[in-house]
Design a protein around this motif. Structure first.
Motif, PDB file in Angstrom:
ATOM      1  N   VAL A  75      -5.452  -4.763  36.164  1.00  0.00           N
ATOM      2  CA  VAL A  75      -6.066  -5.317  37.368  1.00  0.00           C
ATOM      3  C   VAL A  75      -6.610  -4.143  38.181  1.00  0.00           C
ATOM      4  N   ALA A  76      -7.929  -4.158  38.443  1.00  0.00           N
ATOM      5  CA  ALA A  76      -8.558  -3.049  39.152  1.00  0.00           C
ATOM      6  C   ALA A  76      -9.465  -3.586  40.242  1.00  0.00           C
ATOM      7  N   GLY A  77      -9.852  -2.695  41.160  1.00  0.00           N
ATOM      8  CA  GLY A  77     -10.786  -3.060  42.218  1.00  0.00           C
ATOM      9  C   GLY A  77     -10.102  -3.328  43.531  1.00  0.00           C
ATOM     10  N   ALA A  78     -10.602  -4.327  44.250  1.00  0.00           N
ATOM     11  CA  ALA A  78     -10.147  -4.592  45.615  1.00  0.00           C
ATOM     12  C   ALA A  78      -8.881  -5.440  45.631  1.00  0.00           C
ATOM     13  N   LYS A  97       2.237 -15.416  28.747  1.00  0.00           N
ATOM     14  CA  LYS A  97       1.523 -16.492  28.088  1.00  0.00           C
ATOM     15  C   LYS A  97       1.415 -17.705  29.014  1.00  0.00           C
ATOM     16  N   GLY A  98       0.207 -18.234  29.153  1.00  0.00           N
ATOM     17  CA  GLY A  98      -0.041 -19.405  29.975  1.00  0.00           C
ATOM     18  C   GLY A  98      -0.307 -19.102  31.424  1.00  0.00           C
ATOM     19  N   ALA A  99      -0.115 -17.866  31.863  1.00  0.00           N
ATOM     20  CA  ALA A  99      -0.333 -17.513  33.266  1.00  0.00           C
ATOM     21  C   ALA A  99      -1.831 -17.440  33.546  1.00  0.00           C
ATOM     22  N   GLY A 100      -2.227 -17.878  34.740  1.00  0.00           N
ATOM     23  CA  GLY A 100      -3.632 -17.871  35.114  1.00  0.00           C
ATOM     24  C   GLY A 100      -4.025 -16.612  35.855  1.00  0.00           C
ATOM     25  N   LEU A 101      -5.263 -16.595  36.323  1.00  0.00           N
ATOM     26  CA  LEU A 101      -5.787 -15.435  37.020  1.00  0.00           C
ATOM     27  C   LEU A 101      -5.001 -15.122  38.279  1.00  0.00           C
ATOM     28  N   GLY A 102      -4.605 -16.173  39.021  1.00  0.00           N
ATOM     29  CA  GLY A 102      -3.877 -15.944  40.270  1.00  0.00           C
ATOM     30  C   GLY A 102      -2.571 -15.216  40.059  1.00  0.00           C
ATOM     31  N   TYR A 103      -1.912 -15.453  38.923  1.00  0.00           N
ATOM     32  CA  TYR A 103      -0.644 -14.781  38.653  1.00  0.00           C
ATOM     33  C   TYR A 103      -0.836 -13.266  38.618  1.00  0.00           C
ATOM     34  N   TYR A 104      -1.871 -12.797  37.971  1.00  0.00           N
ATOM     35  CA  TYR A 104      -2.084 -11.349  37.830  1.00  0.00           C
ATOM     36  C   TYR A 104      -2.591 -10.731  39.122  1.00  0.00           C
ATOM     37  N   ILE A 105      -3.392 -11.499  39.886  1.00  0.00           N
ATOM     38  CA  ILE A 105      -3.830 -10.999  41.195  1.00  0.00           C
ATOM     39  C   ILE A 105      -2.622 -10.827  42.116  1.00  0.00           C
ATOM     40  N   ASP A 106      -1.749 -11.821  42.131  1.00  0.00           N
ATOM     41  CA  ASP A 106      -0.557 -11.741  42.980  1.00  0.00           C
ATOM     42  C   ASP A 106       0.355 -10.601  42.529  1.00  0.00           C
ATOM     43  N   PRO A 126      -6.988 -14.594  31.755  1.00  0.00           N
ATOM     44  CA  PRO A 126      -6.829 -13.299  31.081  1.00  0.00           C
ATOM     45  C   PRO A 126      -5.912 -13.436  29.860  1.00  0.00           C
ATOM     46  N   GLY A 127      -6.237 -12.644  28.832  1.00  0.00           N
ATOM     47  CA  GLY A 127      -5.407 -12.569  27.643  1.00  0.00           C
ATOM     48  C   GLY A 127      -4.843 -11.174  27.482  1.00  0.00           C
ATOM     49  N   PRO A 128      -4.084 -10.915  26.448  1.00  0.00           N
ATOM     50  CA  PRO A 128      -3.541  -9.571  26.222  1.00  0.00           C
ATOM     51  C   PRO A 128      -4.679  -8.550  26.100  1.00  0.00           C
ATOM     52  N   GLY A 129      -4.537  -7.427  26.794  1.00  0.00           N
ATOM     53  CA  GLY A 129      -5.549  -6.380  26.742  1.00  0.00           C
ATOM     54  C   GLY A 129      -6.746  -6.619  27.633  1.00  0.00           C
ATOM     55  N   SER A 130      -6.714  -7.687  28.440  1.00  0.00           N
ATOM     56  CA  SER A 130      -7.855  -7.975  29.315  1.00  0.00           C
ATOM     57  C   SER A 130      -7.843  -7.055  30.528  1.00  0.00           C
ATOM     58  N   GLU A 131      -8.989  -7.066  31.222  1.00  0.00           N
ATOM     59  CA  GLU A 131      -9.117  -6.280  32.447  1.00  0.00           C
ATOM     60  C   GLU A 131      -9.716  -7.168  33.532  1.00  0.00           C
ATOM     61  N   VAL A 132      -8.973  -7.311  34.638  1.00  0.00           N
ATOM     62  CA  VAL A 132      -9.429  -8.102  35.772  1.00  0.00           C
ATOM     63  C   VAL A 132     -10.048  -7.143  36.788  1.00  0.00           C
ATOM     64  N   THR A 133     -11.279  -7.461  37.226  1.00  0.00           N
ATOM     65  CA  THR A 133     -11.975  -6.608  38.189  1.00  0.00           C
ATOM     66  C   THR A 133     -12.324  -7.431  39.420  1.00  0.00           C
ATOM     67  N   VAL A 134     -11.896  -6.932  40.576  1.00  0.00           N
ATOM     68  CA  VAL A 134     -12.188  -7.589  41.857  1.00  0.00           C
ATOM     69  C   VAL A 134     -13.148  -6.678  42.616  1.00  0.00           C
ATOM     70  N   PRO A 135     -14.410  -7.074  42.785  1.00  0.00           N
ATOM     71  CA  PRO A 135     -15.365  -6.197  43.471  1.00  0.00           C
ATOM     72  C   PRO A 135     -15.158  -6.213  44.980  1.00  0.00           C
ATOM     73  N   LEU A 136     -15.753  -5.218  45.639  1.00  0.00           N
ATOM     74  CA  LEU A 136     -15.704  -5.132  47.093  1.00  0.00           C
ATOM     75  C   LEU A 136     -16.734  -6.077  47.701  1.00  0.00           C
TER      76      LEU A 136
END
Length: 465
Positions: free
Chosen positions: A361-364, A375-384, A422-432
């Motif tokens: 998880v990168a960015g803002a 497994k089964g977790a959504g985007l919000g789980y990784y942001i939190d 997101p899956g294994p090895g994914s990258e979440v990017t939150v822009p400014l």
């Protein structure tokens, strides 16, 4: 001496006579010094020792001639009374190797009595050379002598060779020159040359129909394979069989012929691709055909290891600067007819990573980093898990790049929102968020109010009709 006296006087001026410096003693000229002997040859035998009362007299120059072009020392020269063109060339050190030694041009100022008008005040005199040597042609004051170089004298006859030769280019033509002579100058054929025939583009005899060239083809043979070993055998890669040596006639060339050495049909050196990471035999592989595909490469590399993460393939293509391409490797291995089983191109690079049990998880966000995959977790789980959105985050443009390189972005329509998973090895990017143009909420609310008021008015009018 005379020279030291001239040095002490600061040297001679531009108007000085360098060919006759006089030394006068008791009113008589006792010696003359030709400075050209010293300047051009280092000869000081005429540099006499001066005595008290001697006068060193430097007169105004005499006949001067400009010499330009292909000589060793082009300059303005002063001539003595009986010196000729041959003496001038000798003083200049002679011709340069590239001088055109057939003729010399002399531009002369016509005497005033013969000029007529200023437009005809100069004439050009052509002076032929005998056996390349300058004649005893008498020069006059103000003459300009021009010695042409070969490239300036006339159009040079050349022939050109292109195509599958070592040193393609233009070469000087000579009478009796053949294709074989030109091939020797071009250092022979390149690997893959087709020596069964050669095409020559020749200047046409008839241009009435706008023709620029006529093309003719002549046979060649294996004797044009110049690089051979000490036993006279050609050492090189396999290819087409060429006619035996001596079976093709010698082909004479004409000025401005353009010789094209053809390439063997479908000839190409090996194409190579690289596969690394979690395969049994990583390395650089040569493609067997132009239709080789990704699944075939993985099979030749021994298949995937037990630690391989096929969904995380990184496929890079150099051709046309394509860069990374998203590939579904498991699908390509299951079904070789799918579009993910791409045809390989030279320079392709394939990397199969190990299983990556985390999401970056990168960015803002408040705590950028990697979060263990769930497994089964959504985007919000990784942001939190990364501390949540920062106050500068542009939440609506959050994107997820999966391990194979494919990018998905968060979508929103009215009150509905679709988040990528997101899956294994994914990258979440939150822009400014772009803070340079903040939202004017007062203006927005005013516009919405006007739209609502207009809508209500239309409804009221419509119900009364």
């Amino acid at each position: 001496t005379v020279l030291t006296a001239l040095y002490a006087a600061g040297g001679v001026t531009e108007r000085a006579n360098l060919r006759r410096v006089e030394v006068r003693r008791f009113g008589k000229v006792i010696a003359t010094l030709d400075l050209y002997d010293y300047l051009l040859r280092g000869d000081t035998k005429s540099d006499i020792r001066l005595e008290t009362g001697d006068v060193v007299f430097v007169a105004v120059h005499g006949t001067r001639v400009d010499l330009t072009g292909a000589v060793r020392r082009p300059a303005t020269y002063e001539l003595k009374a009986r010196e000729t063109l041959a003496d001038l060339i000798g003083a200049a050190g002679g011709f340069r190797p590239e001088a055109a030694r057939e003729r010399i041009k002399v531009v002369r100022v016509v005497p005033p009595a013969q000029r007529g008008t200023q437009a005809t005040a100069r004439v050009a005199i052509d002076v032929p050379l005998a056996a390349g040597l300058p004649p005893g042609f008498r020069l006059e004051d103000g003459d300009v002598v021009q010695v042409d170089a070969l490239a300036d004298a006339t159009d040079e006859y050349v022939v050109a060779v292109t195509g599958m030769v070592q040193q393609a280019g233009r070469y000087p033509w000579r009478p009796g020159m053949t294709v074989r002579d030109l091939m020797l100058l071009a250092r022979g054929p390149r690997i893959g040359a087709d020596l069964r025939e050669v095409e020559i583009a020749r200047l046409p005899a008839d241009r009435s129909r706008g023709q620029l060239a006529t093309t003719v083809r002549f046979p060649l043979d294996s004797s044009y394979l110049i690089d051979r070993d000490s036993a006279g055998r050609f050492v090189g890669p396999p290819g087409l069989a060429f006619p035996a040596s001596g079976t093709a006639p010698e082909v004479a060339l004409e000025p401005y012929d353009n010789v094209l050495i053809l390439k063997q049909p479908e000839f190409e050196l090996q194409r190579s691709v690289t596969i690394t990471g979690e395969v049994q035999y990583p390395g650089t592989y040569a493609l067997k055909t132009k239709g080789d595909r990704l699944a075939e490469l993985v099979r030749r590399a021994g298949g995937l290891t037990s630690r391989a993460y096929a969904d995380g393939i990184r496929f890079y293509r150099q051709v046309n600067g394509a860069g990374r391409i998203n590939i579904d490797l498991p699908k390509a291995l299951r079904d070789t007819t799918t579009r993910d089983n791409v045809i390989l191109q030279p320079g392709d690079s394939v990397f199969i990573p190990e299983y990556i049990p985390s999401v970056k998880v990168a960015g803002a966000v408040n705590a950028p980093g990697s979060v263990l995959y769930k497994k089964g977790a959504g985007l919000g789980y990784y942001i939190d898990a990364a501390g949540g959105f920062a106050y500068t985050a542009d939440k609506g443009r959050t994107s997820v790049r999966n391990a194979a390189g494919e990018v998905e972005t968060r979508h929103k329509f009215l009150f509905f929102r679709s988040d990528p998973t997101p899956g294994p090895g994914s990258e979440v990017t939150v822009p400014l968020r772009d803070t340079s143009n903040p939202m004017n909420y007062a203006a927005l609310l005013g516009a919405i109010a006007q739209i609502l008021a207009s809508t209500v008015a239309i409804i009221v009018v419509a119900t009364k009709l």
